[in-house]
Design a protein around this motif. Sequence first.
Motif, mmCIF file in Angstrom:
data_model
loop_
_atom_site.group_PDB
_atom_site.id
_atom_site.type_symbol
_atom_site.label_atom_id
_atom_site.label_comp_id
_atom_site.label_asym_id
_atom_site.label_seq_id
_atom_site.Cartn_x
_atom_site.Cartn_y
_atom_site.Cartn_z
ATOM 1 N N SER A 1 0.651 -1.333 0.106
ATOM 2 C CA SER A 1 0.021 -0.126 0.196
ATOM 3 C C SER A 1 1.126 1.157 -0.110
ATOM 4 O O SER A 1 2.256 0.955 0.226
ATOM 5 C CB SER A 1 -0.710 0.174 1.425
ATOM 6 N N PRO A 2 -0.171 2.775 -0.157
ATOM 7 C CA PRO A 2 1.352 3.689 -0.088
ATOM 8 C C PRO A 2 1.552 3.727 1.453
ATOM 9 O O PRO A 2 2.623 4.243 1.705
ATOM 10 C CB PRO A 2 -0.001 4.474 -0.474
ATOM 11 N N PHE A 3 0.720 3.013 2.434
ATOM 12 C CA PHE A 3 1.591 2.948 3.685
ATOM 13 C C PHE A 3 3.272 2.690 3.667
ATOM 14 O O PHE A 3 3.705 3.397 4.592
ATOM 15 C CB PHE A 3 0.485 3.372 4.636
ATOM 16 N N TYR A 4 2.482 1.583 3.094
ATOM 17 C CA TYR A 4 4.157 0.215 3.475
ATOM 18 C C TYR A 4 5.312 1.285 2.160
ATOM 19 O O TYR A 4 6.347 1.000 2.661
ATOM 20 C CB TYR A 4 3.768 -0.951 2.732
ATOM 21 N N ASP A 5 4.763 2.073 1.403
ATOM 22 C CA ASP A 5 5.885 2.233 1.051
ATOM 23 C C ASP A 5 6.150 4.005 1.620
ATOM 24 O O ASP A 5 8.063 4.110 1.651
ATOM 25 C CB ASP A 5 5.727 3.576 -0.911
ATOM 26 N N ARG A 6 5.263 4.426 2.376
ATOM 27 C CA ARG A 6 5.944 5.790 3.320
ATOM 28 C C ARG A 6 6.783 5.051 4.381
ATOM 29 O O ARG A 6 8.158 5.633 4.575
ATOM 30 C CB ARG A 6 4.516 6.362 3.732
#
Length: 232
Positions: free
Chosen positions: A182-187
């Motif tokens: 997810s974008p949260f993981y990428d962050r």
Amino acid sequence: MSEHLPNLDQTLLEGVQNPTQASHKPRILLLYGSTRERSFSRLLVEEAARLLEHLGAEPRIFNPSGLPLPDDAPVEHPKVRELRELVLWSEGQVWCSPERHGAMSAVFKAQIDWIPLELGAVRPTQGKTLAVMQVCGGSQSFNAVNQLRVLGRWMRMFTIPNQSSVPKAYMEFDEAGRMKPSPFYDRVVDVMEELMKFTVLLRDQQEFLVDRYSERKESAEQLMARVNQRAI
């Protein structure tokens, strides 16, 4: 390593090169703020530790279970001693707390309250790098990470600009406890990369960066007082 980090595009994640003199891997301590069996702050820290290891660090996670309330036990308590030894060992840290009642958790704050600003002649956190993260039970919030930044400044640490806040954390981890793509993981990946870069750049420069005029002046005055005392 790909089997340990299945969510990553391995062609895009590279280890951080060490341009400094230190020969050992960057030593990173990770703290989390919940003792629940399925603690999402712990799961997020474990994910961060995998990333840090992949990037070339030596991560260690402190388990706060069994740590007494601040001042409710002697400093010789095994968990207190373990925490302080890990803080001294570290060159950088990751702090991750759940948000409870709009603030960091008591479990997390207790860990920081057991870390003194000074241990004898050593300041255990001064000059070390810090990354802050939080997990939320509901919509995304930044209350906990903002408080962690205040704590980091108080502990005289270099808190990196990037940070991570994971909303509805119960939806972001699978049954095995791994964070979903997810974008949260990428962050989280971004934050760990940035922490590594700041750590390898600053860890050999700590004594220079935290050297203060006021402290040099105080040391000189104390030395002069001892010299005058001997002369009497």
